[in-house]
Scaffold this motif. Structure first.
Motif, short mmCIF file in Angstrom:
data_model
loop_
_atom_site.label_atom_id
_atom_site.label_comp_id
_atom_site.label_asym_id
_atom_site.label_seq_id
_atom_site.Cartn_x
_atom_site.Cartn_y
_atom_site.Cartn_z
N UNK A 197 7.03 7.38 6.70
CA UNK A 197 5.89 8.14 7.19
C UNK A 197 4.60 7.36 7.01
N UNK A 198 4.44 6.75 5.85
CA UNK A 198 3.23 5.97 5.56
C UNK A 198 3.11 4.77 6.52
N UNK A 257 0.84 -1.20 0.00
CA UNK A 257 0.00 0.00 0.00
C UNK A 257 0.87 1.25 0.00
N UNK A 258 1.88 1.27 0.87
CA UNK A 258 2.73 2.45 0.98
C UNK A 258 3.58 2.65 -0.28
N UNK A 259 4.00 1.56 -0.93
CA UNK A 259 4.71 1.70 -2.19
C UNK A 259 3.85 2.40 -3.24
N UNK A 310 13.94 10.38 -0.82
CA UNK A 310 12.58 10.90 -0.66
C UNK A 310 11.56 9.79 -0.55
N UNK A 311 11.72 8.74 -1.35
CA UNK A 311 10.80 7.62 -1.31
C UNK A 311 10.85 6.87 0.00
N UNK A 312 12.06 6.67 0.54
CA UNK A 312 12.18 5.97 1.82
C UNK A 312 11.56 6.78 2.95
N UNK A 330 4.47 4.35 9.40
CA UNK A 330 4.28 4.79 10.78
C UNK A 330 2.85 5.25 11.01
N UNK A 331 2.20 5.73 9.95
CA UNK A 331 0.82 6.21 10.06
C UNK A 331 -0.18 5.11 10.35
N UNK A 332 0.10 3.91 9.88
CA UNK A 332 -0.74 2.76 10.19
C UNK A 332 -2.02 2.64 9.38
N UNK A 333 -2.28 3.53 8.42
CA UNK A 333 -3.51 3.46 7.62
C UNK A 333 -3.23 2.68 6.35
N UNK A 334 -3.21 1.32 6.44
CA UNK A 334 -2.81 0.51 5.31
C UNK A 334 -3.90 -0.41 4.76
N UNK A 335 -5.03 -0.41 5.37
CA UNK A 335 -6.17 -1.24 4.95
C UNK A 335 -5.75 -2.64 4.58
#
Length: 192
Positions: free
Chosen positions: A184-185, A134-136, A177-179, A187-192
């Motif tokens: 951040x993504x 998801x974060x990718x 920048x991607x890493x 760590x946010x935990x919103x990955x469904x």
């Protein structure tokens, strides 16, 4: 006033490296004074730990003392050479940490007294994989492609740059920048 990138400074650093190769401790001290902030800064950006960055900085300067005679000013500037040594040491440290962590995890899983809940582990692993995927997807196409080639494909920055026909500096910037965006993504935990 001389800057780190001035031709005078490059000549001074080249001269100091020659003196270091001959065992001149005063030259080594001056070289360290002029460059250590750059070495520590790069190590800190790569390792995110001041203590580990200090250790790597010390290792880099021990290496400078040991291999100064191998420096070839036709191949690199003194700062370029020093940054290459720092980058290699930092990457080695990251690999060492990851390897030790992996060994600890394997040991822990094989030597734990309690029984493992295989279903829970499978669900957690699937969730982690889904979170990374998801974060990718939140990355730009170039960030995703560079990270995939570098970290999953095992290519070096120059190899990724060659493959994509982009400058190495652009590739490094996109990966960095991607890493950061992935961190951040995740760590946010919103990955469904």
């Amino acid at each position: 006033m001389r800057t780190e990138r001035s031709p005078d400074n490059g000549r001074i650093l080249t001269h100091l490296i020659g003196e270091i190769a001959g065992g001149n401790r005063d030259a080594f001290t001056e070289f360290y004074r002029m460059t250590s902030h750059r070495v520590f800064g790069l190590a800190l950006r790569m390792l995110y730990s001041p203590e580990t960055a200090e250790e790597v900085t010390q290792e880099v300067y021990l290496q400078v003392w040991s291999v100064a005679e191998r420096f070839d000013q036709r191949l690199s500037t003194p700062i370029g050479w020093l940054m290459m040594l720092t980058h290699r040491r930092s990457v080695d440290r990251v690999r060492s940490i990851c390897s030790a962590t992996g060994r600890d995890i394997v040991y822990g899983r094989t030597h734990m007294d309690r029984e493992r809940d295989v279903v829970v582990e499978a669900v957690e692993e699937r969730h982690d994989r889904r979170a990374v995927l998801h974060c990718l997807e939140t990355l730009t196409e170039l960030q995703r492609e560079t990270i995939t080639l570098a970290y999953y494909g095992g290519l070096s920055y120059p190899d990724v740059a060659d493959r994509l026909g982009k400058p190495v500096a652009t590739i490094k910037s996109r990966i960095r920048g991607g890493l950061e965006r992935l961190r951040t993504c995740l760590a946010g935990g919103d990955h469904r």
